[in-house]
Design an enzyme around this catalytic site. Sequence first.
Site, PDB file in Angstrom:
ATOM      1  N   LYS A  11       0.849  -1.202   0.000  1.00 35.44           N
ATOM      2  CA  LYS A  11       0.000   0.000   0.000  1.00 35.44           C
ATOM      3  C   LYS A  11       0.878   1.244   0.000  1.00 35.44           C
ATOM      4  O   LYS A  11       2.034   1.209   0.447  1.00 35.44           O
ATOM      5  CB  LYS A  11      -0.948   0.033   1.200  1.00 35.44           C
ATOM      6  N   GLY A 103       7.765   1.599   4.426  1.00 37.96           N
ATOM      7  CA  GLY A 103       6.536   2.394   4.508  1.00 37.96           C
ATOM      8  C   GLY A 103       5.479   1.900   3.531  1.00 37.96           C
ATOM      9  O   GLY A 103       4.549   2.622   3.184  1.00 37.96           O
ATOM     10  N   LEU A 104       5.616   0.629   3.087  1.00 41.09           N
ATOM     11  CA  LEU A 104       4.691   0.077   2.091  1.00 41.09           C
ATOM     12  C   LEU A 104       3.858  -1.076   2.666  1.00 41.09           C
ATOM     13  O   LEU A 104       3.192  -1.789   1.917  1.00 41.09           O
ATOM     14  CB  LEU A 104       5.475  -0.409   0.862  1.00 41.09           C
ATOM     15  N   GLY A 106       4.644  -3.965   3.901  1.00 42.79           N
ATOM     16  CA  GLY A 106       5.022  -5.303   3.427  1.00 42.79           C
ATOM     17  C   GLY A 106       4.714  -6.408   4.421  1.00 42.79           C
ATOM     18  O   GLY A 106       4.162  -7.457   4.054  1.00 42.79           O
ATOM     19  N   SER A 108       2.603  -6.199   6.964  1.00 45.12           N
ATOM     20  CA  SER A 108       1.154  -6.191   7.238  1.00 45.12           C
ATOM     21  C   SER A 108       0.388  -6.971   6.173  1.00 45.12           C
ATOM     22  O   SER A 108      -0.545  -7.716   6.479  1.00 45.12           O
ATOM     23  CB  SER A 108       0.629  -4.753   7.265  1.00 45.12           C
ATOM     24  N   THR A 109       0.774  -6.808   4.918  1.00 43.90           N
ATOM     25  CA  THR A 109       0.029  -7.479   3.850  1.00 43.90           C
ATOM     26  C   THR A 109       0.288  -8.989   3.877  1.00 43.90           C
ATOM     27  O   THR A 109      -0.610  -9.793   3.591  1.00 43.90           O
ATOM     28  CB  THR A 109       0.337  -6.836   2.471  1.00 43.90           C
ATOM     29  N   ASP A 141      -2.378  -1.483  10.169  1.00 41.25           N
ATOM     30  CA  ASP A 141      -2.539  -1.450   8.705  1.00 41.25           C
ATOM     31  C   ASP A 141      -3.126  -2.752   8.152  1.00 41.25           C
ATOM     32  O   ASP A 141      -3.470  -2.828   6.972  1.00 41.25           O
ATOM     33  CB  ASP A 141      -1.169  -1.262   8.022  1.00 41.25           C
TER      34      ASP A 141
HETATM   35  P1  ATP Z   1       4.462  -0.147   7.553  1.00 39.22           P
HETATM   36  O1  ATP Z   1       4.273   0.573   6.254  1.00 39.22           O
HETATM   37  O2  ATP Z   1       3.266  -0.992   7.956  1.00 39.22           O
HETATM   38  O3  ATP Z   1       5.005   0.699   8.671  1.00 39.22           O
HETATM   39  P2  ATP Z   1       6.913  -1.133   6.525  1.00 39.22           P
HETATM   40  O4  ATP Z   1       6.624  -1.336   5.073  1.00 39.22           O
HETATM   41  O5  ATP Z   1       7.584   0.148   6.893  1.00 39.22           O
HETATM   42  O6  ATP Z   1       5.556  -1.268   7.308  1.00 39.22           O
HETATM   43  P3  ATP Z   1       7.788  -3.830   6.808  1.00 39.22           P
HETATM   44  O7  ATP Z   1       8.283  -4.154   5.441  1.00 39.22           O
HETATM   45  O8  ATP Z   1       6.489  -4.409   7.205  1.00 39.22           O
HETATM   46  O9  ATP Z   1       7.793  -2.258   7.074  1.00 39.22           O
HETATM   47  O10 ATP Z   1       8.940  -4.291   7.810  1.00 39.22           O
HETATM   48  C1  ATP Z   1       9.212  -3.692   9.045  1.00 39.22           C
HETATM   49  C2  ATP Z   1      10.039  -4.673   9.885  1.00 39.22           C
HETATM   50  O11 ATP Z   1       9.173  -5.736  10.260  1.00 39.22           O
HETATM   51  C3  ATP Z   1      11.182  -5.310   9.119  1.00 39.22           C
HETATM   52  O12 ATP Z   1      12.375  -4.660   9.428  1.00 39.22           O
HETATM   53  C4  ATP Z   1      11.193  -6.761   9.543  1.00 39.22           C
HETATM   54  O13 ATP Z   1      12.217  -7.037  10.469  1.00 39.22           O
HETATM   55  C5  ATP Z   1       9.875  -6.978  10.280  1.00 39.22           C
HETATM   56  N1  ATP Z   1       8.985  -7.980   9.641  1.00 39.22           N
HETATM   57  C6  ATP Z   1       8.273  -8.903  10.302  1.00 39.22           C
HETATM   58  N2  ATP Z   1       7.550  -9.643   9.454  1.00 39.22           N
HETATM   59  C7  ATP Z   1       7.797  -9.200   8.211  1.00 39.22           C
HETATM   60  C8  ATP Z   1       7.336  -9.592   6.922  1.00 39.22           C
HETATM   61  N3  ATP Z   1       6.480 -10.605   6.742  1.00 39.22           N
HETATM   62  N4  ATP Z   1       7.767  -8.872   5.865  1.00 39.22           N
HETATM   63  C9  ATP Z   1       8.630  -7.836   6.050  1.00 39.22           C
HETATM   64  N5  ATP Z   1       9.119  -7.448   7.241  1.00 39.22           N
HETATM   65  C10 ATP Z   1       8.705  -8.117   8.332  1.00 39.22           C
END
Ligand code: ATP
Length: 313
Positions: A11, A103-104, A106, A108-109, A141
Amino acid sequence: MRSYSLIAPAKINLYLEIIGDRPDGYHELAMVLQSISLADKVDIRPIEIDTIFVQCNHAAVPNDQTNLAYRAAALMAQQFPEAMAQYGGVEITIDKQIPVAAGLAGGSTDAAAVLVGLDLLWKLGLTQGELEDLAAQIGSDIPFCIKGGTALATGRGEVLSPLVNLDNLSVVLAKYRSLAISTPWAYKTYRTQFGDTYVRKAEDLQSRRQRVHSGGIVSAIMQRDRAKIGQLLHNDLEKVALPEYPEVLQLREAFASQNVLGTMMSGSGPTVFALTESERQALEVAETVRNQLANPDLDFWTAQLSSTGITLA
Ligand code: ATP
């Protein structure tokens, strides 16, 4: 018993406004969340033993209980112990295409995909609302990620109002590979610097929410006014991230100098995106900005805005 392969889209935030503090310690937010076609693939396979295994092809993603996909499966096992007893454990394999800590959403999805996948695998027949309630227990999210599309998200991000689909717009995204911005750092810094503007009383929060509902970007989305949507992109967290990370500001300025509809940091960053009229324009902007900044640490992606959340592959 069959396995399931699910597509789990990333997202972007078209809008992120921090409204105040909540009694539960979270921030009260008003966001417009948008699914994009950049997606992970999450495979869910039943196994005989009563265990949850997670594996991922990305070194920065944990394979243990801290993985959000694991936490989603553990929550389902705790809520539906008879189903786990009947069907056994599960092996979750994540093909990571979404940049990590970007911030995408990843993680959460992926968690949303596990909830949807286990609902299918264990033949639970949960409603959308039931899945969203479970999702909200793991992360703010995750409820959005289940249905996806374009939605106004209030509360801590889990109260969703669907908006119209914008799936004929494209997006170009870029992120410095070695740069991560901690989400807790971004919110904490925002509170330190701008906490005096927060709404704190419950009745004030209510009236403030109403005003956000009728906000400019929501009207622009309802009218599918692309130019206006681009102009009204907004993210409060840019106020703390851009001064601290000049390279993110430079990237944003490079996108802004192109003929894009609008550009913004997504969530707590550091990914910056620009909305474009077509996929072809997104590719052209990626190429131009790549050449202009000539930084080998910078990765680019192009995608379509998408009207779907978790779907079967
Ligand atoms: P958001 O936009 O919800 O704040 P994000 O995109 O910034 O999330 P994520 O890619 O979800 O961040 O990853 C944040 C941290 O969560 C990573 O550094 C990783 O250690 C941990 N993590 C736990 N599960 C996952 C997963 N399935 N995919 C990616 N990172 C994960």
